[in-house]
Write an enzyme that holds these catalytic residues in place. Structure first.
Site, PDB file in Angstrom:
ATOM      1  N   ASP A  36       1.007  -1.126   0.003  1.00  0.00           N
ATOM      2  CA  ASP A  36       0.090  -0.531   0.107  1.00  0.00           C
ATOM      3  C   ASP A  36       0.493   1.337   0.145  1.00  0.00           C
ATOM      4  OD1 ASP A  36      -2.140  -1.658   0.081  1.00  0.00           O
ATOM      5  OD2 ASP A  36      -2.955  -0.568   1.744  1.00  0.00           O
ATOM      6  N   LYS A  93      -7.582   0.712  -4.864  1.00  0.00           N
ATOM      7  CA  LYS A  93      -9.027  -0.348  -5.035  1.00  0.00           C
ATOM      8  C   LYS A  93     -10.238   0.603  -4.952  1.00  0.00           C
ATOM      9  CE  LYS A  93      -6.549  -0.802   0.037  1.00  0.00           C
ATOM     10  NZ  LYS A  93      -6.851  -2.920  -0.354  1.00  0.00           N
ATOM     11  N   ARG A 177      -6.397 -20.249   6.842  1.00  0.00           N
ATOM     12  CA  ARG A 177      -6.757 -21.921   7.287  1.00  0.00           C
ATOM     13  C   ARG A 177      -7.994 -22.056   6.708  1.00  0.00           C
ATOM     14  NH1 ARG A 177      -2.386 -24.374  10.638  1.00  0.00           N
ATOM     15  NH2 ARG A 177      -1.338 -23.358  11.775  1.00  0.00           N
ATOM     16  N   GLY A 226      -3.548  -6.979   8.099  1.00  0.00           N
ATOM     17  CA  GLY A 226      -2.840  -6.957   9.052  1.00  0.00           C
ATOM     18  C   GLY A 226      -1.413  -7.695   9.604  1.00  0.00           C
ATOM     19  N   GLY A 247      -0.500  -3.953   4.284  1.00  0.00           N
ATOM     20  CA  GLY A 247      -0.832  -2.437   3.947  1.00  0.00           C
ATOM     21  C   GLY A 247       0.292  -1.552   4.719  1.00  0.00           C
TER      22      GLY A 247
END
Lengths: 306, 242
Positions: A36, A93, A177, A226, A247
């Site tokens: 980002d 975006k 996962r 994250g 980000g």
């Protein structure tokens, strides 16, 4: 490049030519890091550090979270400056369901469009019908059903919907996962069980059958949300992510240049702990994170879209 | 050594069945137009640079042809490879790994020792003597000038057909933010063209494509590369015996 164009869109085992070049660009980004950036200067730093693409934004997710208000497509001026500054692909975006913003970004000729939960959704019922566009789309997904719904709408790349701007990798891990284990499960199922699974997942049977055969998404499967450290990048790569979006993690840290480079290194050498150690050696303080469990449902970005 | 030599080898076809064939190859990778069928030489090992890019697509293509592949991220992993593929991806990202982790030197050495190399798109940019738009450093293993992103941004990416010397029919070419070979030196053989520009070139056993044969169902280009690898492997074996 219209001369000698191959006719027969939709024919052939690899799908239409338009679809092939869309997924093709996603293939080219594998093993890399997409960062980002909010201005040309940051874009240059990202490119120099080895980013394989940049995401042009007006505010990084952690600032969007802090400042609140409606987050929209970035200003065209900012995106243009970034496109003029770097030679790597530039993504931008749009709000979920905001196909008019997508039209604008396609007219601007960005290389990839992210229909993103980080921006304030424009439509709470419908996502964009992405097959209508020549520019490829990436979409977030928390589980296999969501990933397949986006692919059915024309997304050429899937990324996890980890909690953006939190500096906390837990949601990205949960999503990766979930996607990988649900795919594994499909490969063990009989044909007559796949229809029920399609119903459960809310996903098209055709795609379910395809994954039952290959064990893989038909488009590249990346991770986002994250990821703040080299070890975070290595973690999601080892869980099955084929590339990584970072980000706020880079430009909200105390040492963007070193950190950008370190994350790039770890994303490539994710299977080599010594290389990930080296990547960590020089680092200063990471961005301050948020405990996702303390957050209220209304503050979660990953629950936007379906 | 004679100009031409014959070799018997075991091949695996795309359908997985093995068959034996005897064929002749010109030395120094001369065009093998006389060859028919899908031939792959057993026992060769192809390294695929896997720092960033579409290395998996190349691995899948080579697996179809029955070749053994290994992902190369460090100079040590290049040891024992007979051929090396530089995949598509972002050349700026790849170049950084090559320069900072000793891979550039290792690949230069590999080429000097006669290892076969095939670069697609970003890989072709890395192989060029001169890179423009903008200028950037490279391995300089092929005498050519390459313009990056020469067709424009992603919206200009396309699938086209172009004439090739490798087969009678035109070759399907997938261009993704592709480069253009603006100048090809006199020692480069042009094996395929698109819109009047070289799209696939070769010097000895080093090849470069501005498009992505690994993103098609057509194995022609990779088969040609495997033949170049076989030639190199045989030269090495031959010189060891003599």
């Amino acid at each position: 490049m219209d001369a000698n164009k191959v006719n027969g869109s939709g024919a052939g085992s690899k799908g239409s030519n338009e679809w092939r070049v869309k997924v093709g660009l996603a293939e080219m980004l594998k093993g890399g890091v997409i960062m980002d950036v909010t201005n040309a200067e940051q874009a240059k730093i990202a490119e120099k550090a080895g980013a394989c693409a940049v995401m042009a934004l007006e505010r990084v997710p952690s600032d969007i979270r802090k400042e609140g208000g409606v987050a929209r497509m970035a200003s065209i001026k900012v995106i243009r400056e970034i496109m003029a500054t770097v030679t790597i692909p530039v993504m931008a975006k749009v709000r979920i369901g905001h196909f008019a913003e997508a039209d604008v970004l396609q007219a601007l000729e960005v290389d990839f469009i992210d229909e993103s939960e980080v921006l304030t959704p424009a439509d709470e019922e419908n996502h964009i019908w992405k097959h209508d566009y020549r520019v490829p789309f990436v979409c977030g997904a928390r589980n296999l059903g969501e990933a397949l719904r986006r692919i059915a709408e024309g997304a050429a790349m899937i990324r996890t919907k980890g909690e953006a701007g939190s500096g906390n990798v837990v949601e990205a891990v949960r999503h990766m996962r979930a996607i990988v284990s649900q795919m594994k499960k499909l490969t063990t199922m009989r044909d007559d069980e796949l229809m029920r699974e399609a119903k459960e997942l809310g996903a098209p049977l055709e795609l379910i059958r395809q994954i039952a055969k290959t064990g893989k998404l038909p488009v590249p499967n990346f991770s986002a949300g994250g990821i703040a450290t080299p070890a975070d990048a290595a973690l999601v790569r080892r869980l099955g992510a084929e590339a990584v979006f970072v980000g706020s993690g880079i430009f909200k840290s105390s040492d963007p240049e070193t950190r950008a480079k370190a994350v790039v290194k770890a994303a490539t050498h994710f299977e080599d702990p010594k290389a990930v150690l080296e990547a960590h050696e020089e680092l200063g303080e990471a961005m301050r994170g948020l405990d996702v469990r303390q957050m209220e449902e209304k503050d979660m970005l990953s629950t936007r879209g379906w | 050594m004679s100009d031409r030599w014959r070799r018997r080898t075991c091949c695996r076809r795309a359908d997985g069945k093995r068959f034996s064939s005897t064929f002749s190859l010109g030395v120094r990778g001369a065009a093998c137009g006389a060859l028919e069928g899908r031939c792959e030489v057993r026992g060769v090992r192809i390294g695929i640079l896997a720092v960033q890019g579409d290395f998996e697509a190349h691995a899948a293509m080579l697996a179809r042809l029955g070749a053994e592949t290994v992902e190369v991220r460090t100079p040590a992993q290049l040891q024992g490879c007979d051929g090396l593929i530089l995949p598509g991806g972002e050349s700026t990202t790849q170049l950084q790994f090559l320069q900072e982790e000793g891979l550039a030197d290792a690949i230069g050495k590999f080429a000097k020792q006669g290892g076969a190399i095939f670069g697609t798109c970003a890989g072709a940019i890395l192989l060029a003597a001169e890179v423009r738009n903008p200028r950037q450093d490279s391995l300089k293993l092929l005498d050519m000038t390459v313009l990056r992103n020469a067709y424009g941004r992603q919206i200009a990416s396309d699938v086209v057909n172009g004439p090739t010397k490798l087969k009678k029919q035109p070759l399907e070419m997938v261009f993704i933010r592709g480069p253009i070979i603006e100048r090809a030196g006199p020692d480069l053989k042009v094996l395929a063209e698109y819109a009047g520009k070289p799209a696939l070139v070769q010097r000895d056993n080093i090849m470069a494509a501005t498009f992505h044969p690994e993103l098609t169902d057509d194995t022609t280009v990779h088969e040609h590369f495997l033949r170049l690898v076989a030639v190199g492997t045989n030269h090495a074996a031959g010189s060891a015996i003599s």
